[in-house]
Design a protein around this motif. Structure first.
Motif, PDB file in Angstrom:
ATOM      1  N   UNK A 195       0.831  -1.200   0.000  1.00  0.00           N
ATOM      2  CA  UNK A 195       0.000   0.000   0.000  1.00  0.00           C
ATOM      3  C   UNK A 195       0.864   1.247   0.000  1.00  0.00           C
ATOM      4  N   UNK A 196       1.918   1.219   0.869  1.00  0.00           N
ATOM      5  CA  UNK A 196       2.775   2.398   0.965  1.00  0.00           C
ATOM      6  C   UNK A 196       3.490   2.657  -0.352  1.00  0.00           C
ATOM      7  N   UNK A 197       3.882   1.539  -1.060  1.00  0.00           N
ATOM      8  CA  UNK A 197       4.623   1.712  -2.296  1.00  0.00           C
ATOM      9  C   UNK A 197       3.740   2.257  -3.409  1.00  0.00           C
ATOM     10  N   UNK A 198       2.490   1.770  -3.458  1.00  0.00           N
ATOM     11  CA  UNK A 198       1.628   2.104  -4.574  1.00  0.00           C
ATOM     12  C   UNK A 198       0.760   3.326  -4.324  1.00  0.00           C
ATOM     13  N   UNK A 253       3.008  11.571   2.476  1.00  0.00           N
ATOM     14  CA  UNK A 253       3.845  10.912   1.469  1.00  0.00           C
ATOM     15  C   UNK A 253       3.565   9.418   1.511  1.00  0.00           C
ATOM     16  N   UNK A 254       2.590   8.984   0.716  1.00  0.00           N
ATOM     17  CA  UNK A 254       2.199   7.585   0.692  1.00  0.00           C
ATOM     18  C   UNK A 254       3.014   6.788  -0.320  1.00  0.00           C
ATOM     19  N   UNK A 262       9.081   8.893  -2.300  1.00  0.00           N
ATOM     20  CA  UNK A 262       8.891  10.233  -1.754  1.00  0.00           C
ATOM     21  C   UNK A 262       8.989  10.208  -0.231  1.00  0.00           C
ATOM     22  N   UNK A 263       8.383   9.184   0.369  1.00  0.00           N
ATOM     23  CA  UNK A 263       8.405   9.128   1.824  1.00  0.00           C
ATOM     24  C   UNK A 263       9.830   8.946   2.354  1.00  0.00           C
ATOM     25  N   UNK A 264      10.629   8.182   1.599  1.00  0.00           N
ATOM     26  CA  UNK A 264      12.009   7.980   2.025  1.00  0.00           C
ATOM     27  C   UNK A 264      12.764   9.308   2.060  1.00  0.00           C
ATOM     28  N   UNK A 265      12.554  10.139   1.047  1.00  0.00           N
ATOM     29  CA  UNK A 265      13.197  11.454   1.010  1.00  0.00           C
ATOM     30  C   UNK A 265      12.680  12.322   2.160  1.00  0.00           C
TER      31      UNK A 265
END
Length: 511
Positions: free
Chosen positions: A10-13, A140-141, A145-148
């Motif tokens: 879910x987080x990736x997509x 940031x799902x 983007x969330x990693x950054x």
């Protein structure tokens, strides 16, 4: 490679954030910077506070620790309330309260008043930190983007700890020590204006009822635990009683969370090796980092003789590296397993602490290089482990997971000051040999703190004053060597934990 879990997929997509999401990131960095700075900003103001308010050595540690102790005790509660009542709402409440209490600290006439104000700042600081991380998770799902975003968060947190002494030094150089508390006002006022515009509200869609007993038990567990650890470090086993109280209430809290249908803290998170291992890494990193700042800020002013401004400037390279390392490690963590990346980065931080122990704290160049290595190693390690912590939790429990993460950060700050600072203080007192002829009142002050010894040496003057200063700085430097080696050992332990628990996960980049 293991297959991605549903939560990971879910987080990736998830949809990519637009420019408003990145604007929200900038806004959310403001309280992160402020709360992190407040963990260390008083380090450079401490000599001035000691001269003005004349606190005892225990009061001096309490001035530093009261903030982190209270904040650590309330983080889980604040994270749970944010999940239920709205994370942005809790963030704004915390910002208003933090601003008001910071203003009250400006007028502190005694050490007791200042300690109480710092505790009040901890109450509202607890409302700020979990909200920022959980709002990042909802904003940031998309994983890249969330990693950054988390790299920015981790870098800002690390930078805040480093910038605290720098900003504190610049302020103390030109203004009274009270000025360090006014710093919160413009930062949080700006956030209060921008947050409603750019930061979207976020909460658990199925929160369940507020667990009043759970909230009470969490506070009765965390606050005595933090206090007991501090007292054991400073005063010996007299702190065992609150430590035992905290452990009992902690057991009751865990027992309750396992039994109720809607727990405020999902205990199953701790059964995930990446989650628990990353928490341990962050705890050890912050403990070593804050412990280093505790002694280096005093050493640069009281031993090396730098002004607060120049002492702060000496730490700028390390602060810059703390920020940069999080972004540098992000593409590396996408290619290599976290179980390798984290230990490799921590080698740099261990080298920095060993450099202090070998070269001696009197070498200014060695201290600057050591802090650069510390910033590089701990900043990169916390970026990788921080992303793993948040990715391990379901999105609807982001606030609770963030609260756990922040509790580890704040307990690390408490332990860094209390344990490493306590060991340094104990070594200083045991090693200090007062030269014959020093008046009894000055001797008593010198045995309390290094600042007391330096002030006494200036008051006496002449050869006797020089002898007192030399004896005090020699005793302090011996303590610095010991605490540096202990900090290095902590980071070696963190490296082993990372290698054993983080597995083949590549900072959740791919599986």
């Amino acid at each position: 490679m293991t297959m991605p879990t549903p939560t990971d997929q879910i987080a990736t997509d998830g949809p990519r954030a637009d420019w408003r999401g990145w604007a929200a990131l900038v806004v959310l960095m403001l309280p992160v910077l402020l709360v992190s700075m407040d963990n260390t900003i008083l380090n450079f103001a401490l000599p001035a506070i000691a001269r003005d308010l004349e606190p005892s050595s225990i009061e001096q540690l309490w001035i530093i620790d009261a903030y982190s102790l209270v904040l650590a005790g309330l983080l889980v509660t604040a994270g749970s309330l944010g999940d239920r009542l709205g994370r942005r709402r809790i963030l704004l409440i915390g910002a208003v309260g933090f601003t008001l209490v910071s203003g009250a600290a400006v007028f502190a006439p005694t050490a007791g008043w200042l300690i109480a104000a710092r505790a009040g700042m901890g109450v509202f600081g607890a409302a700020l930190m979990p909200s920022t991380m959980s709002l990042l998770r909802s904003t940031f799902r998309q994983r890249d983007q969330r990693r950054v975003a988390i790299a920015a968060w981790s870098g800002m947190f690390a930078a805040g700890g480093a910038l605290g002494p720098i900003v504190g030094g610049l302020l103390i150089e030109h203004f009274p020590w009270q000025s360090v508390f006014l710093l919160a006002v413009p930062i949080l006022v700006l956030m209060l204006i921008l947050a409603p515009v750019f930061v979207k509200e976020s909460r658990d869609p199925r929160p369940g009822p507020i667990d009043g007993w759970g909230i009470l038990l969490s506070m009765l567990a965390l606050a005595p635990l933090a206090y007991g650890i501090k007292e054991v470090a400073v005063a010996g086993w007299i702190g065992a009683a609150p430590l035992a109280v905290g452990l009992v209430f902690g057991w009751l809290f865990i027992r309750r969370q396992r039994r109720i249908p809607h727990p405020m803290l999902d205990m199953s998170l701790f059964r995930r090796p990446k989650f628990s291992g990353s928490l341990a890494v962050n705890l050890c990193c912050i403990m070593a980092y804050i412990g280093f700042l505790y002694f280096v800020s005093q050493h640069l002013q009281l031993v090396v003789g730098l002004t607060p401004m120049w002492a702060g400037i000496a730490l700028i390279p390390g602060a810059v590296m703390s920020i940069a390392s999080g972004f540098i490690v992000t593409p590396i963590a996408r290619r290599f397993p976290a179980s390798r990346v984290v230990p490799a980065t921590l080698v740099l931080a261990v080298a920095g602490l060993v450099l202090v122990a070998v070269a001696g704290a009197h070498d200014l160049t060695a201290l600057v290089v050591a802090f650069v290595l510390m910033g590089a190693g701990t900043g990169a390690a916390q970026t990788v482990s921080g992303e793993l912590i948040i990715s391990s939790a379901p999105p609807e429990k982001a606030g609770a997971a963030s609260a756990i993460s922040e509790t580890a950060y704040e307990f690390g700050a408490v332990l860094g000051t209390s344990i490493l600072g306590g060991i340094l203080t104990a070594w200083y007192r045991a090693a200090l040999v007062i030269p014959p002829g020093v008046p009894a009142d000055i001797s008593a002050e010198a045995q309390e703190t290094l600042a007391g010894a330096v002030n006494g040496a200036e008051e006496i003057g002449g050869a006797l004053g020089d002898a007192l200063r030399q004896a005090a700085t020699s005793a302090f430097d011996g303590g610095v060597v010991v605490t540096s080696l202990i900090g290095a050992a902590l980071l070696v332990i963190a490296s082993g934990v990372a290698a054993a628990t983080l597995g083949r996960s590549r900072s959740q980049a791919s599986r």
